[in-house]
Design an enzyme around this catalytic site. Structure first.
Site, short mmCIF file in Angstrom:
data_model
loop_
_atom_site.label_atom_id
_atom_site.label_comp_id
_atom_site.label_asym_id
_atom_site.label_seq_id
_atom_site.Cartn_x
_atom_site.Cartn_y
_atom_site.Cartn_z
N SER A 79 -10.92 -0.60 2.74
CA SER A 79 -10.19 -0.79 4.00
C SER A 79 -9.77 0.58 4.53
O SER A 79 -9.13 1.34 3.82
CB SER A 79 -8.92 -1.61 3.77
OG SER A 79 -9.24 -2.89 3.32
N GLU A 82 -5.55 4.19 5.92
CA GLU A 82 -5.16 4.03 4.52
C GLU A 82 -5.62 5.22 3.66
O GLU A 82 -4.84 5.71 2.84
CB GLU A 82 -5.75 2.71 3.98
CG GLU A 82 -5.25 2.40 2.59
CD GLU A 82 -5.62 1.00 2.13
OE1 GLU A 82 -5.19 0.05 2.79
OE2 GLU A 82 -6.33 0.89 1.13
N ARG A 105 0.82 -1.23 0.00
CA ARG A 105 0.00 0.00 0.00
C ARG A 105 0.85 1.27 0.00
O ARG A 105 0.51 2.25 0.65
CB ARG A 105 -0.95 0.02 1.21
CG ARG A 105 -2.04 -1.03 1.18
CD ARG A 105 -2.99 -0.78 0.02
NE ARG A 105 -4.19 -1.57 0.16
CZ ARG A 105 -4.31 -2.83 -0.25
NH1 ARG A 105 -3.30 -3.45 -0.83
NH2 ARG A 105 -5.45 -3.47 -0.10
N1 EPU Z 1 -11.26 -10.50 9.76
C1 EPU Z 1 -11.94 -10.50 10.94
N2 EPU Z 1 -12.97 -9.65 11.13
C2 EPU Z 1 -13.37 -8.77 10.18
C3 EPU Z 1 -12.68 -8.74 8.95
C4 EPU Z 1 -11.63 -9.62 8.76
O1 EPU Z 1 -11.61 -11.27 11.84
O2 EPU Z 1 -14.33 -8.05 10.42
C5 EPU Z 1 -10.17 -11.43 9.52
C6 EPU Z 1 -10.58 -12.45 8.46
O3 EPU Z 1 -11.24 -13.52 9.03
C7 EPU Z 1 -9.24 -12.87 7.92
C8 EPU Z 1 -8.40 -11.62 8.05
O4 EPU Z 1 -9.07 -10.78 8.98
O5 EPU Z 1 -8.66 -13.87 8.67
C9 EPU Z 1 -8.21 -10.91 6.73
O6 EPU Z 1 -9.47 -10.47 6.21
P1 EPU Z 1 -9.74 -10.29 4.65
O7 EPU Z 1 -9.45 -11.54 3.93
O8 EPU Z 1 -11.10 -9.70 4.50
O9 EPU Z 1 -8.65 -9.28 4.17
P2 EPU Z 1 -8.09 -7.95 4.84
O10 EPU Z 1 -6.67 -8.19 5.23
O11 EPU Z 1 -9.01 -7.44 5.86
C10 EPU Z 1 -7.03 -7.04 2.62
C11 EPU Z 1 -7.02 -5.74 1.86
C12 EPU Z 1 -8.31 -5.59 1.07
C13 EPU Z 1 -8.40 -6.77 0.10
C14 EPU Z 1 -8.40 -8.07 0.93
C15 EPU Z 1 -8.43 -9.31 0.07
C16 EPU Z 1 -5.70 -4.21 3.22
C17 EPU Z 1 -5.72 -3.04 4.15
N3 EPU Z 1 -6.90 -4.63 2.81
O12 EPU Z 1 -8.10 -6.96 3.57
O13 EPU Z 1 -8.21 -4.39 0.32
O14 EPU Z 1 -9.59 -6.70 -0.67
O15 EPU Z 1 -7.19 -8.13 1.74
O16 EPU Z 1 -7.19 -9.50 -0.49
O17 EPU Z 1 -4.63 -4.69 2.87
C18 EPU Z 1 -8.73 -2.08 0.42
O18 EPU Z 1 -7.52 -1.87 0.54
O19 EPU Z 1 -9.57 -1.12 0.37
C19 EPU Z 1 -9.21 -3.44 0.39
C20 EPU Z 1 -10.50 -3.74 0.43
#
Ligand code: EPU
Length: 338
Positions: free
Chosen positions: A238, A334, A168
């Protein structure tokens, strides 16, 4: 003939930011061709007016009023530059919609960006924060980028290695306001191999039957099941970055929750999940005035109706403080506050 710079007074940005914050700019305009950029900068400098450039408004928190010129990047155009046995090189103008561009590649059977389907915003904004999802980042496919350097008054071509991409992050984000991205060239590999390492994609079936289309459809379904649609519930994706910590700093979290999501980085640090930390801090669905945390995904800040940048900032501060107190982890926003 020089393109004309038609400035619109009291330019309304409320429908030009995905958090739907009510916002205006003293003046505004659309940039529809690259030659307008130096002209616009010269004019703003001559008049002593502040100038900012916006793409799709999907990663910003806008103040109610900007006393200057807001120019919307709206240069369109996309083409295949070359196609060989090894790859396809495409060129896309900065004002194109990112998801429409992904769809355009997939419709031609070209793979490489299908994991990045469904991300709101423009093509020009994509490299600034190095958008990423489902195991792929724009840095993985970007070959070169053309940007106008406001400081030196020249158009420059950047090779990928010059963009200083990280999670990012990029040169263009670090030197905020200096560069105006004009176009990208993406190198899409042949033969294409699907990137299915991410949870949610690994069960897609026999890899010989997988196409860029099947991966894109799955990514869109996954996003739809987790992330609120900004057209229905205004949000900026995010709202916090996933914290990347030295192993020693992540250890207390893992001692307490051995199964907490934690992803080892090449440099030995650990990436924790900000969404998980926020949920475990009890803030999923939390509301503070007209701003709130989505009850579907704890990483997403939503505008419940009529929120201002101050409401969003107050909520973000509360989240950071709560997570710091609960886990000793510092989160970072972000989106950019403008
Ligand atoms: N999780 C929770 N509770 C929640 C949300 C997530 O416990 O309310 C846990 C999930 O169970 C999982 C982990 O957190 O174990 C990761 O969650 P997720 O797969 O949804 O991905 P993320 O790390 O929260 C990142 C990117 C997203 C991207 C997704 C999928 C960042 C800041 N965000 O989210 O990007 O779509 O991975 O690859 O790196 C964005 O930047 O706007 C964005 C949506």
């Amino acid at each position: 003939m020089k393109p004309s710079l038609a400035l619109i007074p009291d330019f309304d940005l409320s429908a030009r930011n995905t958090l739907a914050l009510r916002a205006t700019s003293r003046l505004g305009m659309l940039i529809t061709e690259p030659a307008m950029v130096p002209q616009l900068i010269a004019m703003a400098t001559a008049e002593g007016a502040a100038l900012r450039i916006l793409g799709g408004g999907s990663n910003v928190v806008l103040a109610p009023h900007f006393d200057g010129i807001t120019a919307i990047m709206a240069i369109t155009g996309r083409r295949i530059v070359e196609s060989t046995d090894q790859s396809t090189l495409i060129e896309i103008a900065a004002g194109e919609d990112w998801h429409q561009m992904v769809t355009w590649t997939v419709e031609q059977g070209l793979g490489g960006v299908e994991n990045l389907a469904g991300i709101p915003g423009t093509v020009g904004a994509a490299p600034v924060q190095n958008i990423g999802a489902y195991g792929v980042e724009v840095a993985d496919v970007l070959e070169t980028l053309v940007a106008y350097d406001r400081r030196d008054g020249v158009e420059r071509v950047f090779a990928r290695a010059e963009c200083a991409f990280a999670y990012r992050d990029s040169l263009f984000k670090r030197e905020a306001g200096r560069f105006v991205v004009l176009s990208l060239r993406l190198r899409l590999p042949k033969p294409w191999t699907p990137n299915l390492g991410f949870a949610g994609l690994s069960d897609l079936g026999d890899s010989s039957e997988i196409t860029p289309r099947t991966v894109m459809d799955r990514v869109l379904a996954l996003r739809g099941s987790k992330l609120p649609d900004w057209r229905v519930t205004p949000n900026a994706g995010s709202f916090f970055q996933n914290p990347i910590l030295p192993a020693s700093e992540a250890q207390p979290v893992l001692n307490e929750f051995p199964t907490a999501p934690a992803f080892p980085q090449p440099d030995g640090r650990l990436k924790l999940s900000a969404g998980w930390l926020i949920e475990k801090s009890g803030l999923k669905g939390f509301q503070l005035g007209p701003a709130g945390i989505s009850d579907r995904h704890a990483l997403v800040v939503i505008n419940r109706g009529g929120a201002t940048a101050d409401d969003v900032a107050a909520l973000a501060e509360h989240v950071k403080q709560t997570v710091r107190q609960r886990f000793g982890v510092q989160l970072h926003e972000e989106p950019v506050f403008l």
